[in-house]
Design a protein around this motif. Sequence first.
Motif, PDB file in Angstrom:
ATOM      1  N   PHE A 708       0.833  -1.196   0.000  1.00  0.00           N
ATOM      2  CA  PHE A 708       0.000   0.000   0.000  1.00  0.00           C
ATOM      3  C   PHE A 708       0.873   1.255   0.000  1.00  0.00           C
ATOM      4  O   PHE A 708       0.653   2.200  -0.776  1.00  0.00           O
ATOM      5  CB  PHE A 708      -0.916  -0.010   1.224  1.00  0.00           C
ATOM      6  N   SER A 736      -4.229   2.892 -14.829  1.00  0.00           N
ATOM      7  CA  SER A 736      -4.209   1.907 -13.736  1.00  0.00           C
ATOM      8  C   SER A 736      -3.387   0.684 -14.131  1.00  0.00           C
ATOM      9  O   SER A 736      -2.624   0.138 -13.323  1.00  0.00           O
ATOM     10  CB  SER A 736      -5.644   1.484 -13.382  1.00  0.00           C
ATOM     11  N   ASN A 740      -0.409  -1.338 -12.358  1.00  0.00           N
ATOM     12  CA  ASN A 740      -0.646  -2.757 -12.050  1.00  0.00           C
ATOM     13  C   ASN A 740       0.410  -3.654 -12.670  1.00  0.00           C
ATOM     14  O   ASN A 740       0.863  -4.616 -12.044  1.00  0.00           O
ATOM     15  CB  ASN A 740      -2.033  -3.185 -12.557  1.00  0.00           C
ATOM     16  N   LEU A 793      -5.994  -5.623  -6.525  1.00  0.00           N
ATOM     17  CA  LEU A 793      -7.004  -4.862  -5.785  1.00  0.00           C
ATOM     18  C   LEU A 793      -6.373  -3.667  -5.079  1.00  0.00           C
ATOM     19  O   LEU A 793      -6.912  -2.546  -5.131  1.00  0.00           O
ATOM     20  CB  LEU A 793      -7.685  -5.780  -4.766  1.00  0.00           C
ATOM     21  N   ILE A 794      -5.235  -3.886  -4.407  1.00  0.00           N
ATOM     22  CA  ILE A 794      -4.575  -2.804  -3.680  1.00  0.00           C
ATOM     23  C   ILE A 794      -4.078  -1.733  -4.653  1.00  0.00           C
ATOM     24  O   ILE A 794      -4.280  -0.521  -4.435  1.00  0.00           O
ATOM     25  CB  ILE A 794      -3.408  -3.352  -2.827  1.00  0.00           C
ATOM     26  N   SER A 796      -5.030  -1.166  -7.839  1.00  0.00           N
ATOM     27  CA  SER A 796      -6.114  -0.534  -8.595  1.00  0.00           C
ATOM     28  C   SER A 796      -6.869   0.475  -7.749  1.00  0.00           C
ATOM     29  O   SER A 796      -7.263   1.547  -8.239  1.00  0.00           O
ATOM     30  CB  SER A 796      -7.078  -1.601  -9.122  1.00  0.00           C
ATOM     31  N   SER A 797      -7.104   0.156  -6.468  1.00  0.00           N
ATOM     32  CA  SER A 797      -7.867   1.067  -5.609  1.00  0.00           C
ATOM     33  C   SER A 797      -7.180   2.424  -5.487  1.00  0.00           C
ATOM     34  O   SER A 797      -7.847   3.468  -5.452  1.00  0.00           O
ATOM     35  CB  SER A 797      -8.051   0.442  -4.222  1.00  0.00           C
ATOM     36  N   GLN A 798      -5.847   2.422  -5.448  1.00  0.00           N
ATOM     37  CA  GLN A 798      -5.123   3.692  -5.314  1.00  0.00           C
ATOM     38  C   GLN A 798      -4.907   4.377  -6.662  1.00  0.00           C
ATOM     39  O   GLN A 798      -4.990   5.606  -6.765  1.00  0.00           O
ATOM     40  CB  GLN A 798      -3.773   3.451  -4.633  1.00  0.00           C
ATOM     41  N   SER A 799      -4.623   3.582  -7.693  1.00  0.00           N
ATOM     42  CA  SER A 799      -4.354   4.185  -9.001  1.00  0.00           C
ATOM     43  C   SER A 799      -5.615   4.809  -9.586  1.00  0.00           C
ATOM     44  O   SER A 799      -5.558   5.883 -10.212  1.00  0.00           O
ATOM     45  CB  SER A 799      -3.785   3.140  -9.961  1.00  0.00           C
ATOM     46  N   PHE A 800      -6.773   4.164  -9.402  1.00  0.00           N
ATOM     47  CA  PHE A 800      -8.026   4.742  -9.895  1.00  0.00           C
ATOM     48  C   PHE A 800      -8.325   6.060  -9.186  1.00  0.00           C
ATOM     49  O   PHE A 800      -8.811   7.011  -9.787  1.00  0.00           O
ATOM     50  CB  PHE A 800      -9.185   3.765  -9.696  1.00  0.00           C
ATOM     51  N   ARG A 801      -8.014   6.104  -7.876  1.00  0.00           N
ATOM     52  CA  ARG A 801      -8.245   7.346  -7.142  1.00  0.00           C
ATOM     53  C   ARG A 801      -7.341   8.452  -7.667  1.00  0.00           C
ATOM     54  O   ARG A 801      -7.744   9.616  -7.756  1.00  0.00           O
ATOM     55  CB  ARG A 801      -7.984   7.114  -5.654  1.00  0.00           C
TER      56      ARG A 801
END
Length: 814
Positions: A708, A736, A740, A793-794, A796-801
């Motif tokens: 993270f 993203s 990734n 998942l980890i 993508s959640s930050q890169s999309f944000r």
Amino acid sequence: MWKNFFKIAFRNLLKHKLHTGINLVGLTLGLGVSILIFFFVQFELSFDNFHADSDRIFRVQSHEMVDGEMVESFSSPMIVEATFREEFTQIESITNINNGQAQAILPDDSRETQGFNMVHPDFLDIFSFDLIQGDRSTQLQDKYSIVITESVAEKYFGGEAPIGKSIQLKMAEEFIDYQVTGVMADIPANSSLKFEILMPITNMDFFSDPEGMTSWYSVWGSNVVKLQSEDQVQSIHESMNAIMKRALGDQYVEGEFYFTLVPISEMHFSEGRGNGSLETTKASLLWILAGIALLVLLIACINFTTMAIGRSTTRAKEVGVRKTMGANFSQLTFQFLTEAFLIVLFALILGVALAELLVPTFNQLFQKEMDLVYGPVQILILIGLVVFITALAGAYPAFFLSSLRPIKVLKGNLSIHFGKQGLRKGLVAFQFFISFLLVTTTLIMLNQMNTIRNYDLGFTKDEVIVVEVPDFPSTSFITSLKESFKKAEVYRQALASRSEVAAAGITIATYGDDAFWDVAYPQEDGTAFNFKVNFIAGDYLETLGLELIEGRNLNPSAGADSSAFIINQTFAEAFGWDDPTGEIIPSSRFDPHSIVGVIKDFHHASLYQPVEPLLIAKTPDAVFSGISNLMINSSTNPKVVVRSNGVPINELRNLLESEWSEVFPGEAFDFKFLNEEVERQYQSDDRLGKMVLIAACIAILIASMGLFAMVALSIAGRTKEIGIRKVLGASSWSISWMFNREFLMITIAGVIVGLPLSLYVMRDWISQFAVRAWPSWVSFGLLALGGILFTALIVSSQSFRATKMNPVKTLKDE
């Protein structure tokens, strides 16, 4: 100057709260678990070293050739004591140690089984157990005198002074008064030898006839010696053959029966035969746990280092400015090490608190009584951990960044490609590798233990209760066995007549209790055929659901089938019998007998061992006539096995106890569930599997926090690139995927290396089982896929944000 180092370090740590928090949590978890494990390893390694002359104390180990194989055991004949005392002048003290038990009368007139050890007076000269009441030099002289521990004194006498008082023990058909002449402090937790009562070895005449106590082939307990010097072991070994030749006479065959001395320092880790009631631990368990602790610590340290690498550009500018202002290499190095030291110190404090919280759970898991004691050794362990982690985790920023040239840093053309990319990716990949290694190892262990639990043992273990009946006092254990069987039969019949009981039988051995006799008889070619023996009565086969595949069962009537045997399939296969019924064991030594039935193979021992040839009889007479070797590993008391008819357990227990009081009035009643005895055989490996699972979960948690943080740092360093890509039309998915792709490749690399290594590492562990089961490749594939999806998942959640940020804000300063 020192004050400024710490002040600046505090400011830097508080300024970067996220990174500090992740490092602190990761190191706290790693230190908490590793402190607990390292203290446990140190505790286990300290076993038996409290004896003043431990370097001069040795256990006697016997070596006997059986069927061309050397069998080693720490059980040895009682005659060893007298012979060694006379023959070896190097021996200062020697004692035989025999375990026993008898009914005892408590202050409230109730009875319970009391264990004791029968020893020679030299016992107190050899071992340094603390005698707090009584004269050490006069103990264990009178046959009916005993030495007890503080806990036993409290149990029998409360707060009264125990010296001169008596404890009643049923050593024969009547109770005998044993006078307390000494009181010991309770046995230390790190003692392999545990006991409550010591009594003189002369009480062995209640358990064996003179012939049994003077025979070289009759094994009773173990022998321990204390030498005048530890250097004299070799001279004893060199003269052993001559002494054995003199002792055995015509029966002596060179190299086939002798004794050696093994240091008491190895006693706690001995895994051979004859350990009796000693508390032992597998040495491999300690190294596995220590390895787990190091791996968890290593993951936490990698988090620290990778985040330091991620922040290298910011810290590089700091280094450039400070060097321009006059700071030298050593000052900067110490500054970075101070930051690492503060984080490690805070993590150590929290880790110790976490370890204290985990001690009860750890003790319950490993069945120990360990306390976290902070003595000199433990303090050194803690200091060592602080120094080790500070050096390991702070090495990169301290030495690499401190050596940067300020002119390159401040001009903005600094390139630390290896530091920012190669090393960072390598450490993250290594972190994933360790995590996947632990997770895969956990999968293998859980799959194997689940296979063991669900494996068909060949008999019914559910709703079966085992009740051990009292031993009939006799110096002849054959007489004792026969008379005990008669009394057990009365109890069995009383139970069998009740509707609550589906079936009841009698046996001397049940699964995993090591009570099956090891016997051998000489064959015509000169080799020995080894097999197991059990003696039964009543509905033994029906109670355990053993399948009779040929012939018939033994006739339960008294006196019938006294020379008849039932064998298992493995026994029949050993002789190549197609139709075993009616056959006889090919030896003229056996009295007339016949094999009347064959039962389907069942596992009479744990699944660590393969099924062995087994013979079942009603009485020992026919078996004794033909065998040449006999080894009895545990109690020969008959056990009544009872299978419930589906009634509630409390109702069945009340029935068992009420019938017990009729047949065995005044005797202590106790029982065991057979399925619990089955599970107990695998507790050690089951506990290890749980510990690896806990370590794997902690490793995943720490690695997740590190991932993270690294993703956050990577995105923070490329916000302008993200803005430019968005302005040029790049989609959120493509941006993203850019992040990734980098981290997924690292994850896949860790999986590719971790999977085959985990199979290699677990190969030796799983080979100890006779029944083995590896997880399917589908399981491994799903596990790898789960790890890859978790990373995605980890990331993508930050890169999309990050892609949702307005590019105007990220590019406006350009």
